[in-house]
Write a protein that holds these residues in place. Structure first.
Motif, PDB file in Angstrom:
ATOM      1  N   TYR A  55      69.680  39.086  52.584  1.00 20.67           N
ATOM      2  CA  TYR A  55      70.625  39.258  51.487  1.00 20.67           C
ATOM      3  C   TYR A  55      71.457  37.979  51.358  1.00 20.67           C
ATOM      4  CZ  TYR A  55      69.321  43.957  52.914  1.00 20.67           C
ATOM      5  OH  TYR A  55      68.606  45.052  53.295  1.00 20.67           O
ATOM      6  N   PHE A  56      72.192  37.889  50.247  1.00 19.85           N
ATOM      7  CA  PHE A  56      73.004  36.703  50.007  1.00 19.85           C
ATOM      8  C   PHE A  56      74.354  37.146  49.463  1.00 19.85           C
ATOM      9  CE2 PHE A  56      74.543  32.980  47.779  1.00 19.85           C
ATOM     10  CZ  PHE A  56      74.243  31.970  48.663  1.00 19.85           C
ATOM     11  N   CYS A  57      75.420  36.695  50.132  1.00 21.53           N
ATOM     12  CA  CYS A  57      76.780  37.022  49.715  1.00 21.53           C
ATOM     13  C   CYS A  57      77.293  35.896  48.823  1.00 21.53           C
ATOM     14  CB  CYS A  57      77.686  37.204  50.930  1.00 21.53           C
ATOM     15  SG  CYS A  57      79.402  37.605  50.497  1.00 21.53           S
ATOM     16  N   GLU A  58      77.655  36.227  47.592  1.00 21.26           N
ATOM     17  CA  GLU A  58      78.152  35.225  46.654  1.00 21.26           C
ATOM     18  C   GLU A  58      79.557  34.755  47.003  1.00 21.26           C
ATOM     19  OE1 GLU A  58      77.820  37.127  42.881  1.00 21.26           O
ATOM     20  OE2 GLU A  58      75.736  36.495  42.593  1.00 21.26           O
ATOM     21  N   CYS A  61      78.888  42.932  53.173  1.00 23.85           N
ATOM     22  CA  CYS A  61      78.994  41.699  53.940  1.00 23.85           C
ATOM     23  C   CYS A  61      79.953  41.922  55.096  1.00 23.85           C
ATOM     24  CB  CYS A  61      79.473  40.561  53.046  1.00 23.85           C
ATOM     25  SG  CYS A  61      79.800  39.012  53.910  1.00 23.85           S
ATOM     26  N   PRO A  62      79.635  41.499  56.310  1.00 23.44           N
ATOM     27  CA  PRO A  62      80.529  41.751  57.449  1.00 23.44           C
ATOM     28  C   PRO A  62      81.806  40.919  57.418  1.00 23.44           C
ATOM     29  CG  PRO A  62      78.687  40.393  58.134  1.00 23.44           C
ATOM     30  CD  PRO A  62      78.411  40.792  56.720  1.00 23.44           C
ATOM     31  N   THR A  63      81.864  39.871  56.626  1.00 20.83           N
ATOM     32  CA  THR A  63      83.030  38.985  56.613  1.00 20.83           C
ATOM     33  C   THR A  63      83.997  39.330  55.497  1.00 20.83           C
ATOM     34  OG1 THR A  63      81.669  37.212  57.528  1.00 20.83           O
ATOM     35  CG2 THR A  63      83.764  36.576  56.526  1.00 20.83           C
ATOM     36  N   LYS A  80      72.497  44.485  43.672  1.00 20.91           N
ATOM     37  CA  LYS A  80      71.347  44.101  44.493  1.00 20.91           C
ATOM     38  C   LYS A  80      71.364  42.587  44.670  1.00 20.91           C
ATOM     39  CE  LYS A  80      66.353  44.746  44.937  1.00 20.91           C
ATOM     40  NZ  LYS A  80      65.128  45.247  44.267  1.00 20.91           N
ATOM     41  N   LEU A  81      72.043  42.127  45.707  1.00 20.78           N
ATOM     42  CA  LEU A  81      72.161  40.701  45.993  1.00 20.78           C
ATOM     43  C   LEU A  81      71.199  40.343  47.119  1.00 20.78           C
ATOM     44  CD1 LEU A  81      76.049  40.307  45.843  1.00 20.78           C
ATOM     45  CD2 LEU A  81      74.384  40.047  43.998  1.00 20.78           C
ATOM     46  N   VAL A  82      69.953  40.152  46.767  1.00 22.23           N
ATOM     47  CA  VAL A  82      68.936  39.791  47.758  1.00 22.23           C
ATOM     48  C   VAL A  82      68.777  38.279  47.767  1.00 22.23           C
ATOM     49  CG1 VAL A  82      67.719  41.975  47.632  1.00 22.23           C
ATOM     50  CG2 VAL A  82      67.119  40.157  46.041  1.00 22.23           C
ATOM     51  N   SER A 131      76.779  25.224  38.943  1.00 22.66           N
ATOM     52  CA  SER A 131      77.577  26.432  39.039  1.00 22.66           C
ATOM     53  C   SER A 131      77.644  27.121  37.686  1.00 22.66           C
ATOM     54  CB  SER A 131      78.991  26.093  39.529  1.00 22.66           C
ATOM     55  OG  SER A 131      79.793  27.257  39.576  1.00 22.66           O
ATOM     56  N   ASP A 132      77.780  28.450  37.731  1.00 27.16           N
ATOM     57  CA  ASP A 132      77.834  29.214  36.480  1.00 27.16           C
ATOM     58  C   ASP A 132      79.115  28.952  35.693  1.00 27.16           C
ATOM     59  OD1 ASP A 132      75.404  30.286  37.079  1.00 27.16           O
ATOM     60  OD2 ASP A 132      76.234  32.074  38.048  1.00 27.16           O
ATOM     61  N   ASP A 133      80.227  28.711  36.395  1.00 24.75           N
ATOM     62  CA  ASP A 133      81.518  28.519  35.738  1.00 24.75           C
ATOM     63  C   ASP A 133      81.824  27.036  35.665  1.00 24.75           C
ATOM     64  OD1 ASP A 133      81.761  31.269  35.624  1.00 24.75           O
ATOM     65  OD2 ASP A 133      82.718  31.344  37.605  1.00 24.75           O
TER      66      ASP A 133
END
Length: 547
Positions: free
Chosen positions: A36-39, A295-297, A317-319, A498-500
């Motif tokens: 997974y990926f945390c944004e 996310c654990p953090t 769904k952040l895979v 980046s999107d922004d």
């Protein structure tokens, strides 16, 4: 076969993975489809480090959503008309009994029983019938409540209830202050088990010793009396479950092996079950659950399925496959491979297995080219750079091989829809034809043509670009005395937009010039993300094993 796995740094203090030849390194690498990926954290997460929360319970047969409050009361089973066949584990159907002859009015009348359309088993054979075709779990509850295992479990709960109450109070006294960092429930349970007081082993601090003595005083207030079971051990014969001479006589006169219940059929019972297949009872279908992952953090949600049991979609769904380039490694088939008889193989090995094994076998003293195929999942082009991590082996010696990777960054086109790929391929073919015609018209010299052919046959660098995939080549040189696996850590860094977009300091005021406002907006922000992978090219065959 060559393989490539992605590294998750959750079990290590540093982001770099350990040397791949260490046994502990296998627990830190995973395939891309399981990550997974945390944004928020810009970090890769795996199933070891994410926290899992149950979103809801449902029956996989009738898809009924069960409230969380009634799951424990129903013993994690469906409380409706959902049962499994005790023989073949297929779903049972509720059917009425056969009416008497010439009595048409009795069709569909009780008693009802459960019937398996697969193995033709029915509950009437074991004496289980029902008065009505609905609410079968409630009607069957009397059989479950009177079972020896249910009665024994209730007696155990009554006996240990004072001790559990005292232990809960002691745990609240010794509970450490809550940490801001989230801990996985499995890790917390393991830490709690390891932190339990052991007789004869003292704690390090005086405060912990004081808390331990206080908790011992609280627990000792409710001293448990010796537990006495409702049934003595080994008395299963008196419960109708056979055992002892009964089972011996049954096996001695056995004519068909189908009359004996298999281990899988008897394993679901928590009590001593009968060996007779005719004594098996229907099973209520266990409930399934939908789980969310965080996310654990930062505690942001990574996976969140839809609440409805009929739906297979996800709200979140952040895979990692949607954020990280998908990388595959392969070793192209050599034009002059060694004969199969030159390698020592087992005589019973299959030819297909030999061919696959030969592709992952590297001979000592040889040089092999390999290819890395990188696929861009983003809608923007990215710039990628691959670097080999220099690590020492467990023995402290240098690895018995040397790897060459492209030194310069390379680009990968943006992801697009399938219909856009077809147009790109047509344009690519047209451009290629034009270039060939131009070269023929100009007429290259022999030196230039040789240089062009040399660039085509290169092994290190960018080999092919097609749609959102780029193939780069590398080279591995195996030492003459090399042994073991050819594994190395590879760091992949890619730069993306980046999107922004970040606006400039001098923004436009309302009602101002539109052209000036556009000029004041700065260029899109570019970000760089790096992650580690472990590349496994195969096994080195020493020279003494080659004939």
């Amino acid at each position: 076969m060559p393989s490539l796995l992605y590294h998750c740094p959750c079990l290590l203090t540093s982001s770099a993975p350990p040397p791949p030849d260490r046994p502990s390194s296998s627990s830190t690498v995973h395939p891309l489809n399981s990550l997974y990926f945390c944004e928020e954290c810009d970090a890769v997460r795996c199933n070891r480090c994410v926290s899992i929360e149950v979103s809801g319970y449902y029956c996989p047969n009738c898809l009924f959503e069960v409230p969380s409050a009634s799951v424990r009361a129903e013993k994690n089973r469906c409380a409706r008309n959902c049962f499994l066949c005790p023989h073949c584990r297929n779903t049972l159907s509720v059917v009425p009994s056969d009416p008497p002859e010439l009595d048409v009015s009795a069709i569909g009348e009780p008693p009802f029983f459960l019937y398996c359309n697969s193995c033709r088993w029915d509950s009437a054979d074991v004496g289980i019938v029902f008065d009505k075709p609905t609410g079968l779990a409630v009607q069957l509850q009397k059989h479950e409540d009177s079972a020896p295992d249910s009665l024994e479990f209730e007696r155990l709960k009554e006996h240990f209830e004072p001790f559990i109450r005292a232990s809960t109070l002691a745990a609240s006294v010794n509970a450490p202050p809550m940490s801001s960092t989230h801990i996985n429930p499995i890790t917390a349970a393991a830490s709690s088990a390891l932190a339990r007081d052991i007789p004869g082993v003292g704690k390090y601090s005086a405060l912990s010793r004081h808390n331990r003595s206080k908790s011992e005083r609280i627990v000792n207030k409710d001293e448990l009396a010796p537990y006495r079971s409702r049934f003595e051990a080994g008395a299963s014969g008196g419960l109708g479950h056979g055992g002892g001479e009964v089972d011996v006589n049954f096996m001695a006169t056995l004519e068909d092996i189908g009359e004996v219940a298999t281990i899988e059929q008897r394993w679901v019972g928590s009590w001593t079950s009968s060996l007779h297949a005719s004594d098996l009872k229907p099973l209520r279908i266990p409930l399934h659950s939908k789980k969310s992952k965080r996310c654990p953090t930062c505690r942001h949600i990574l996976i969140k399925p839809e609440q409805k049991a009929q739906s297979v979609r996800y709200k979140i769904k952040l895979v990692a496959a949607n954020y990280l380039p998908a990388i595959t490694v392969s070793i192209p088939v050599l034009t002059t491979p060694l004969p199969a008889s030159t390698i020592k193989r087992s005589a019973a090995a299959k030819p297909q297995e030999d061919e696959k094994a030969a592709q992952s076998q590297l001979h000592a003293g040889k040089t092999y080219p390999f290819q890395l195929s990188l696929t861009n999942p983003l809608y923007d082009p990215i710039t990628v750079k691959v670097t080999m991590q220099r690590t020492a082996s467990v023995s402290g010696k240098r690895p018995p091989f040397a790897v060459s990777l492209p030194n310069t960054p390379f680009t990968i086109a943006a992801y697009a829809e399938a219909w856009e790929y077809e147009d790109d391929e047509e344009m690519y073919n047209e451009d290629t034809d034009d270039i060939d015609e131009l070269l023929e018209m100009r007429g290259l010299s022999g030196v230039e043509r040789g240089a062009r052919e040399k660039s085509k046959n290169k092994t290190v660098g960018v080999l092919e670009k097609k749609a959102n995939m780029t193939v780069v080549g590398g080279e591995v040189v195996v030492g003459k005395d090399g042994k073991g696996d050819v594994k190395f850590n590879m760091m992949v860094s890619y730069t993306y937009r980046s999107d922004d977009p970040a606006p400039s300091e001098g923004g436009s005021e309302p009602g101002g010039n539109v052209t000036k406002a556009i000029k004041n907006v700065s260029a899109p922000e570019m970000k760089t993300f790096s992650f580690y992978t472990v590349v496994d090219l195969g096994v080195i065959i020493p020279k003494d094993e080659i004939l």
